[in-house]
Design a protein around this motif. Structure first.
Motif, PDB file in Angstrom:
ATOM      1  N   ARG A 246       2.072  14.027   3.164  1.00 32.16           N
ATOM      2  CA  ARG A 246       2.388  13.464   1.848  1.00 32.16           C
ATOM      3  C   ARG A 246       3.859  13.604   1.553  1.00 32.16           C
ATOM      4  O   ARG A 246       4.498  14.603   1.920  1.00 32.16           O
ATOM      5  CB  ARG A 246       1.586  14.182   0.757  1.00 32.16           C
ATOM      6  CG  ARG A 246       0.126  13.807   0.790  1.00 32.16           C
ATOM      7  CD  ARG A 246      -0.543  13.807  -0.554  1.00 32.16           C
ATOM      8  NE  ARG A 246      -1.960  13.468  -0.360  1.00 32.16           N
ATOM      9  CZ  ARG A 246      -2.952  14.333  -0.491  1.00 32.16           C
ATOM     10  NH1 ARG A 246      -2.714  15.578  -0.854  1.00 32.16           N
ATOM     11  NH2 ARG A 246      -4.201  13.950  -0.284  1.00 32.16           N
TER      12      ARG A 246
ATOM     13  N   ASN B  23      11.507   2.335  -0.899  1.00 28.83           N
ATOM     14  CA  ASN B  23      10.076   2.048  -0.912  1.00 28.83           C
ATOM     15  C   ASN B  23       9.294   2.839   0.145  1.00 28.83           C
ATOM     16  O   ASN B  23       8.559   2.251   0.958  1.00 28.83           O
ATOM     17  CB  ASN B  23       9.864   0.541  -0.693  1.00 28.83           C
ATOM     18  CG  ASN B  23       8.505   0.083  -1.177  1.00 28.83           C
ATOM     19  OD1 ASN B  23       7.883   0.739  -2.006  1.00 28.83           O
ATOM     20  ND2 ASN B  23       8.044  -1.037  -0.646  1.00 28.83           N
TER      21      ASN B  23
ATOM     22  N   GLU C  42       0.825  -1.190   0.000  1.00 32.63           N
ATOM     23  CA  GLU C  42       0.000   0.000   0.000  1.00 32.63           C
ATOM     24  C   GLU C  42       0.868   1.252   0.000  1.00 32.63           C
ATOM     25  O   GLU C  42       1.996   1.232   0.451  1.00 32.63           O
ATOM     26  CB  GLU C  42      -0.915  -0.003   1.216  1.00 32.63           C
ATOM     27  CG  GLU C  42      -1.895  -1.174   1.224  1.00 32.63           C
ATOM     28  CD  GLU C  42      -2.807  -1.116   2.433  1.00 32.63           C
ATOM     29  OE1 GLU C  42      -2.673  -0.186   3.240  1.00 32.63           O
ATOM     30  OE2 GLU C  42      -3.651  -2.014   2.561  1.00 32.63           O
ATOM     31  N   SER C  43       0.317   2.355  -0.511  1.00 36.10           N
ATOM     32  CA  SER C  43       1.063   3.604  -0.555  1.00 36.10           C
ATOM     33  C   SER C  43       0.693   4.526   0.592  1.00 36.10           C
ATOM     34  O   SER C  43       1.303   5.573   0.770  1.00 36.10           O
ATOM     35  CB  SER C  43       0.805   4.326  -1.880  1.00 36.10           C
ATOM     36  OG  SER C  43      -0.568   4.627  -2.028  1.00 36.10           O
ATOM     37  N   THR C  44      -0.323   4.146   1.403  1.00 31.06           N
ATOM     38  CA  THR C  44      -0.778   4.971   2.517  1.00 31.06           C
ATOM     39  C   THR C  44      -0.611   4.232   3.837  1.00 31.06           C
ATOM     40  O   THR C  44      -1.033   3.089   3.973  1.00 31.06           O
ATOM     41  CB  THR C  44      -2.254   5.372   2.337  1.00 31.06           C
ATOM     42  OG1 THR C  44      -2.401   6.123   1.133  1.00 31.06           O
ATOM     43  CG2 THR C  44      -2.728   6.207   3.510  1.00 31.06           C
TER      44      THR C  44
ATOM     45  N   TYR D 118       6.420   5.208   1.999  1.00 29.48           N
ATOM     46  CA  TYR D 118       4.999   5.477   1.840  1.00 29.48           C
ATOM     47  C   TYR D 118       4.819   6.835   1.171  1.00 29.48           C
ATOM     48  O   TYR D 118       5.544   7.783   1.447  1.00 29.48           O
ATOM     49  CB  TYR D 118       4.292   5.493   3.193  1.00 29.48           C
ATOM     50  CG  TYR D 118       4.041   4.129   3.769  1.00 29.48           C
ATOM     51  CD1 TYR D 118       2.974   3.356   3.329  1.00 29.48           C
ATOM     52  CD2 TYR D 118       4.875   3.613   4.764  1.00 29.48           C
ATOM     53  CE1 TYR D 118       2.740   2.095   3.865  1.00 29.48           C
ATOM     54  CE2 TYR D 118       4.640   2.355   5.306  1.00 29.48           C
ATOM     55  CZ  TYR D 118       3.575   1.601   4.843  1.00 29.48           C
ATOM     56  OH  TYR D 118       3.347   0.357   5.372  1.00 29.48           O
ATOM     57  N   LYS D 119       3.820   6.907   0.296  1.00 28.77           N
ATOM     58  CA  LYS D 119       3.509   8.174  -0.368  1.00 28.77           C
ATOM     59  C   LYS D 119       2.691   9.089   0.546  1.00 28.77           C
ATOM     60  O   LYS D 119       2.711  10.309   0.387  1.00 28.77           O
ATOM     61  CB  LYS D 119       2.720   7.922  -1.664  1.00 28.77           C
ATOM     62  CG  LYS D 119       3.471   7.074  -2.701  1.00 28.77           C
ATOM     63  CD  LYS D 119       4.699   7.810  -3.205  1.00 28.77           C
ATOM     64  CE  LYS D 119       5.333   7.089  -4.390  1.00 28.77           C
ATOM     65  NZ  LYS D 119       5.853   5.758  -4.059  1.00 28.77           N
TER      66      LYS D 119
END
Length: 258
Positions: free
Chosen positions: A224, A237, A35-37, A239-240
């Motif tokens: 963010r 890698n 996941e990015s969040t 998290y965004k």
């Protein structure tokens, strides 16, 4: 006296917990997540973006990734470069110098310069001196007792085009560990008064670190990943986005719906 000791111990425990939390958060960036969040819960609600209020647990949890310090101790417990890419000390460890990375910028595109770093550290020294607060570090700067303005550097703080120098009245062998703490994070100079150091807007943050505030409400804070933060300074890698909820009910609801 016993009550004072208990309060000091409680404050220390909270800071240790905050540091442990952030260490876990940062190291999850190095895992193979899909996941990015990242969604987390803070048991405290933040009230100010001022780094000098980092002794509050919520501020450390919520804003540490949005501010960068000279060095960092959050990567596997080792000291690593952040704003500085190298450093050295005199044999007595009373004089330290930090080489500042080139081309680092705040989230708004302004350069992070040695002058700005020196001014931030001087602001911390000035505010602490005026409030009678000791951090175990800055009060040992040469000339600390004569600091009378944010824009007039203590004798022990100096800089040139590429370095920041710190001169102390005694050896500081653990300086790297101490200066990695969020209290010494670098803020944009427009965020505080250039004379008295007063923080101008508790809700504003011009990020010097990898994340910036995307949204801040009474229920949550959304951070963010910055588009203009150097990838060489990031872990693999990352998290965004990170959503920090202020209510355990909200994070439970969002986990169930995701």
């Amino acid at each position: 006296m016993n009550n004072l000791k208990v309060r000091r111990l409680s404050k220390y425990v909270l800071l240790v917990l905050a540091g442990a939390f952030f260490f876990i958060l940062i190291n999850t960036m190095n895992s193979n997540h899909n996941e990015s969040t990242l969604k987390v819960w803070s048991l405290r609600t933040p009230s100010s973006t001022d780094p000098l209020k980092y002794d509050a647990l919520a501020h450390h949890i919520c804003f540490r990734s949005a501010y960068a310090s000279l060095v960092s101790e959050y990567k596997l417990g080792a000291i690593g470069g952040a704003i500085a890419d190298s450093w050295s000390s005199s044999p007595k460890m009373d004089l330290w110098k930090f080489h500042i990375r080139a081309n680092l910028v705040f989230a708004n595109g302004d350069a992070i310069t040695p002058k700005i770093i020196a001014t931030n550290l001087n602001r911390a020294a000035y505010v602490m001196k005026n409030s009678g607060s000791n951090s175990g570090l800055l009060e040992f700067l040469v000339g600390f007792e004569k600091v009378d303005s944010v824009d007039k550097l203590a004798k022990g703080i100096s800089y040139d085009d590429t370095y920041v120098y710190l001169q102390f009245s005694k050896p500081i062998p653990d300086l790297l560990t101490k200066i990695s703490f969020g209290l010494y994070a670098i803020a944009h100079p427009s965020q505080f008064d250039s004379k008295n150091g007063q923080w101008k807007d508790d809700r504003k943050l011009i990020s010097s670190g990898p994340y910036e505030i995307a949204s801040w409400t009474g229920k949550s804070l959304i951070l963010r990943l910055r588009a203009n933060y150097p990838t060489s300074n990031l872990l693999r890698n990352p998290y965004k986005e990170a959503i920090i909820y202020f209510s355990p009910d909200d994070i439970w609801r969002n986990f169930k719906s995701s």
